[in-house]
Enzyme design. Structure first.
Site, PDB file in Angstrom:
ATOM      1  N   ALA A 288      49.236  55.602  50.648  1.00  0.00           N
ATOM      2  CA  ALA A 288      49.612  54.578  51.629  1.00  0.00           C
ATOM      3  C   ALA A 288      48.345  54.077  52.303  1.00  0.00           C
ATOM      4  O   ALA A 288      47.329  54.777  52.353  1.00  0.00           O
ATOM      5  CB  ALA A 288      50.581  55.153  52.663  1.00  0.00           C
ATOM      6  N   SER A 289      48.433  52.856  52.823  1.00  0.00           N
ATOM      7  CA  SER A 289      47.273  52.251  53.476  1.00  0.00           C
ATOM      8  C   SER A 289      47.716  51.546  54.749  1.00  0.00           C
ATOM      9  O   SER A 289      48.774  50.922  54.784  1.00  0.00           O
ATOM     10  CB  SER A 289      46.600  51.254  52.532  1.00  0.00           C
ATOM     11  OG  SER A 289      45.510  50.621  53.161  1.00  0.00           O
ATOM     12  N   ALA A 290      46.914  51.672  55.805  1.00  0.00           N
ATOM     13  CA  ALA A 290      47.218  51.023  57.082  1.00  0.00           C
ATOM     14  C   ALA A 290      45.921  50.497  57.686  1.00  0.00           C
ATOM     15  O   ALA A 290      44.848  50.594  57.071  1.00  0.00           O
ATOM     16  CB  ALA A 290      47.904  52.010  58.028  1.00  0.00           C
TER      17      ALA A 290
ATOM     18  N   ILE B 280      44.160  51.545  60.217  1.00  0.00           N
ATOM     19  CA  ILE B 280      43.186  52.557  60.627  1.00  0.00           C
ATOM     20  C   ILE B 280      42.580  53.265  59.421  1.00  0.00           C
ATOM     21  O   ILE B 280      41.387  53.559  59.380  1.00  0.00           O
ATOM     22  CB  ILE B 280      43.840  53.591  61.566  1.00  0.00           C
ATOM     23  CG1 ILE B 280      44.232  52.917  62.882  1.00  0.00           C
ATOM     24  CG2 ILE B 280      42.901  54.760  61.833  1.00  0.00           C
ATOM     25  CD1 ILE B 280      43.081  52.459  63.733  1.00  0.00           C
TER      26      ILE B 280
ATOM     27  N   GLN C 162      43.658  55.242  55.198  1.00  0.00           N
ATOM     28  CA  GLN C 162      44.588  55.421  54.090  1.00  0.00           C
ATOM     29  C   GLN C 162      44.575  56.888  53.674  1.00  0.00           C
ATOM     30  O   GLN C 162      43.635  57.628  53.975  1.00  0.00           O
ATOM     31  CB  GLN C 162      44.232  54.516  52.919  1.00  0.00           C
ATOM     32  CG  GLN C 162      42.864  54.743  52.314  1.00  0.00           C
ATOM     33  CD  GLN C 162      42.490  53.636  51.343  1.00  0.00           C
ATOM     34  OE1 GLN C 162      42.826  52.471  51.531  1.00  0.00           O
ATOM     35  NE2 GLN C 162      41.772  54.001  50.275  1.00  0.00           N
ATOM     36  N   VAL C 163      45.639  57.319  52.976  1.00  0.00           N
ATOM     37  CA  VAL C 163      45.779  58.730  52.595  1.00  0.00           C
ATOM     38  C   VAL C 163      45.734  58.865  51.073  1.00  0.00           C
ATOM     39  O   VAL C 163      46.296  58.039  50.338  1.00  0.00           O
ATOM     40  CB  VAL C 163      47.081  59.346  53.160  1.00  0.00           C
ATOM     41  CG1 VAL C 163      47.012  59.448  54.663  1.00  0.00           C
ATOM     42  CG2 VAL C 163      48.298  58.529  52.745  1.00  0.00           C
TER      43      VAL C 163
ATOM     44  N   LYS D 194      43.421  62.030  54.792  1.00  0.00           N
ATOM     45  CA  LYS D 194      43.469  60.747  55.510  1.00  0.00           C
ATOM     46  C   LYS D 194      42.035  60.310  55.803  1.00  0.00           C
ATOM     47  O   LYS D 194      41.277  61.025  56.467  1.00  0.00           O
ATOM     48  CB  LYS D 194      44.257  60.909  56.812  1.00  0.00           C
ATOM     49  CG  LYS D 194      44.433  59.623  57.604  1.00  0.00           C
ATOM     50  CD  LYS D 194      45.303  59.876  58.832  1.00  0.00           C
ATOM     51  CE  LYS D 194      45.485  58.603  59.654  1.00  0.00           C
ATOM     52  NZ  LYS D 194      46.352  58.847  60.849  1.00  0.00           N
TER      53      LYS D 194
ATOM     54  N   ASP E 257      55.651  57.741  67.892  1.00  0.00           N
ATOM     55  CA  ASP E 257      55.973  56.717  66.882  1.00  0.00           C
ATOM     56  C   ASP E 257      56.858  57.309  65.781  1.00  0.00           C
ATOM     57  O   ASP E 257      56.452  57.387  64.615  1.00  0.00           O
ATOM     58  CB  ASP E 257      54.674  56.176  66.283  1.00  0.00           C
ATOM     59  CG  ASP E 257      54.896  54.894  65.476  1.00  0.00           C
ATOM     60  OD1 ASP E 257      55.929  54.239  65.703  1.00  0.00           O
ATOM     61  OD2 ASP E 257      54.046  54.567  64.633  1.00  0.00           O
TER      62      ASP E 257
END
Length: 563
Positions: free
Chosen positions: A140-142, A144, A146-147, A161, A295
């Site tokens: 996954a990528s965001a 801040i 990615q993992v 991460k 969250d």
């Protein structure tokens, strides 16, 4: 000096980019670009202008949607800023907060070479030498980071991460731009929409904490300790030897997200249990340690076989002191008992009143909110409606709630929504009430553990031993004349007014009396020129004194003060 100049030029270029995007979405009127540029660079030549086609396309959307799209285009710092604002309807309009909650944090992943370089920079060696296996394709990528999935030498499956390369420099640059122009932004139209100063200060603190992965790892370990006696609740373990401020290594958590199991749980008797377990998982750390997952959206909750739940991603964790927890526990009980007076009282206690509170109107609004919440849910409490109602009431009555209250409110609302997907009939208050009661019960029980007794005894002895010194200091100040006591009298305004009137009339009376006596002496001595054989000076003085006396008597008669 050269470094400052280079930094200033970089900030100016970033400001140019920001204002270009602002203009693209039709918000150039919010700030005066000429003033901004002149304040920073002294020139407006070559300043970017929005082209017509992008502007026309943007203007076809609503202003709120344009704000969200603008934040997404401005990059990671502004995406995180928008997410923060979405939880703070006390800082921005509620409709805007709702729209910003839809901000997309998914961004394209960075490449394998950059991931390798980041790991080598932080851990001292490339992934191939540290891990037995390392998958360069991110899970996954965001905004801040990615993992990546990996495997330790002992065969343990983990996820790594990795923070985006150069992200801290990008964030600090954007924070510097915001800080540089905070004064001008406060004088712009933007300050009419939100509290610019508080927004920038709050955002700076939060984003810097989120950029430090060791902070997230410590929070994650704290949650593991809270859930240690609950085998159905899982939190991934942190591997500290492979964790730094920009790399976080933890257990790989297998399972499915709610989209894949929602329908099955709703048809199964286990759905009710799992829904209650999830809500307990959210509330338990709050009452035990004063922390909560800030969250808990569906992407951060993993469902495992055997009706187990795993929580992941502790980048946003709220922390609250003991007094706040105590008041929230009381609030839960007051809501369950529909005690509007207590809910109104706690609403004021939880925040800070920014103006005089009309207690009658506050009680009426709280009572209406509770009635509406119960009636809309067939006699049960929808905690989401309650939290939103309390936020509306606090804003309406000028009670400024702490930022942690809004983060907690969002977490509860999000958690309740997810739980209802598993069990539509779940009553959140029924789940929270036993935990609140247990917490309040613990507050009433004396704690005779040796370490607690020792700590409290030490504090008491320190206070007692400092008392003579404090008294001696007060006595010394008194002897030197340095001690002052201020008395404030209230309700004496009428007395002050009466004394003022009396003193004025007394002064006029003395003047009139002295004038008559002096005039009589002048007449008797026949001083000065004469009129019909009488002293003109004496006659003038007598006339003036008589007029003053008559004026005073008339004033007393007119105001009803003559007794």
């Amino acid at each position: 000096m050269l470094k400052k100049l280079i930094k200033r030029c970089r900030n100016l270029w970033r400001l140019r980019e920001i204002l270009q995007v602002v203009a693209k979405y039709g918000f150039s009127y919010v700030v005066n670009r000429k003033k901004l540029v002149q304040a920073y660079a002294g020139s407006v030549q070559g300043w970017p202008q929005a082209s017509c086609k992008p502007l026309q396309a943007a203007l076809s959307r609503s202003p709120l949607v344009r704000v969200r799209l603008m934040f997404e285009e401005l990059g990671p710092a502004f995406i995180k800023l928008g997410q923060l604002l979405s939880t703070r309807p006390d800082l921005i309009p509620k409709d805007l907060a709702k729209e910003l909650s839809r901000l997309q944090d998914a961004v394209p992943p960075f490449g394998a070479a950059e991931a390798r370089e980041q790991v080598e920079k932080e851990l001292g060696a490339p992934p191939e030498k540290i891990f037995a296996e390392f998958d360069y394709k991110p899970l996954a990528s965001a905004s801040i980071g990615q993992v990546h999935r990996a495997r330790l030498a002992d065969g343990t499956e983990v996820v790594v991460k990795i923070q985006r390369p150069g992200l801290k420099a990008v964030i600090e640059r954007d924070l510097a731009v915001l800080e540089d122009f905070k004064g001008l932004l406060k004088r712009s139209l933007l300050n009419k929409v939100c509290d610019v100063d508080e927004v920038i200060t709050t955002f700076s603190r939060q984003i810097r904490k989120e950029l430090d992965f060791t902070v997230e790892a410590l929070c994650q370990e704290c949650f593991r300790e809270v859930y240690a006696s609950h085998p159905d609740l899982v939190v991934p373990r942190v591997y500290w030897q492979y964790t730094t401020t920009e790399v976080l290594t933890m257990d790989y958590i297998s399972g499915v997200k709610i989209d894949a199991c929602e329908n099955w749980y709703r048809r199964s008797p286990g759905g009710k249990r799992v829904a209650r377990l999830f809500l307990s998982a959210l509330v338990l750390p709050f009452f035990e340690e004063g922390i909560f997952h800030g969250d808990p959206h569906p992407g951060n909750v993993v469902f495992q076989p055997g009706e187990r739940i795993a929580l992941i991603d502790f980048g946003i964790v709220g922390k609250l002191d003991n007094d706040f927890r105590f008041q929230i526990a009381q609030l839960m009980l007051a809501v369950e008992e529909r005690d509007a007076a207590k809910v109104a009282e706690l609403t004021v206690k939880l925040g800070i009143a920014t103006r005089p509170i009309d207690s009658a109107k506050l009680y009426e609004d709280v009572s209406d909110m509770l009635d509406k919440t119960y009636r809309l849910n067939n006699g049960s409490i929808n905690l989401g409606h309650l939290i939103n109602g309390m936020i509306d009431i606090s804003l309406e009555h000028g009670v400024k709630m702490p930022g942690s209250f809004f983060t907690l409110g969002k977490a509860i609302v999000t958690g309740e929504g997810l739980a209802k997907r598993l069990d539509p009939e779940i009553n959140v208050v029924e789940v929270v009430k036993p935990l609140a009661l247990e917490y309040l019960k613990g507050k009433l029980e004396p704690d005779f553990r040796p370490e607690n007794v020792f700590r409290r005894t030490t504090e008491m002895l320190q206070t007692v031993s400092a008392l003579p010194k404090d008294l001696a200091k007060i006595a010394g100040n008194l002897a030197k004349g340095e001690l002052s006591i201020v008395f404030v009298h209230r309700g004496l305004e009428n007395l002050y007014s009466m004394l003022d009137i009396v003193s004025t009339r007394l002064a006029v009376s003395l003047v009139v009396g002295a004038g008559i006596a002096g005039s009589a002496i002048l007449l008797a001595l026949e001083v000065g020129p004469k009129i019909n054989g009488y002293s003109s000076l004496g006659m003038a003085g007598f006339s003036i004194s008589s007029l003053l006396g008559l004026w005073m008597v008339w004033g007393m008669l007119r105001h009803g003060r003559l007794k």
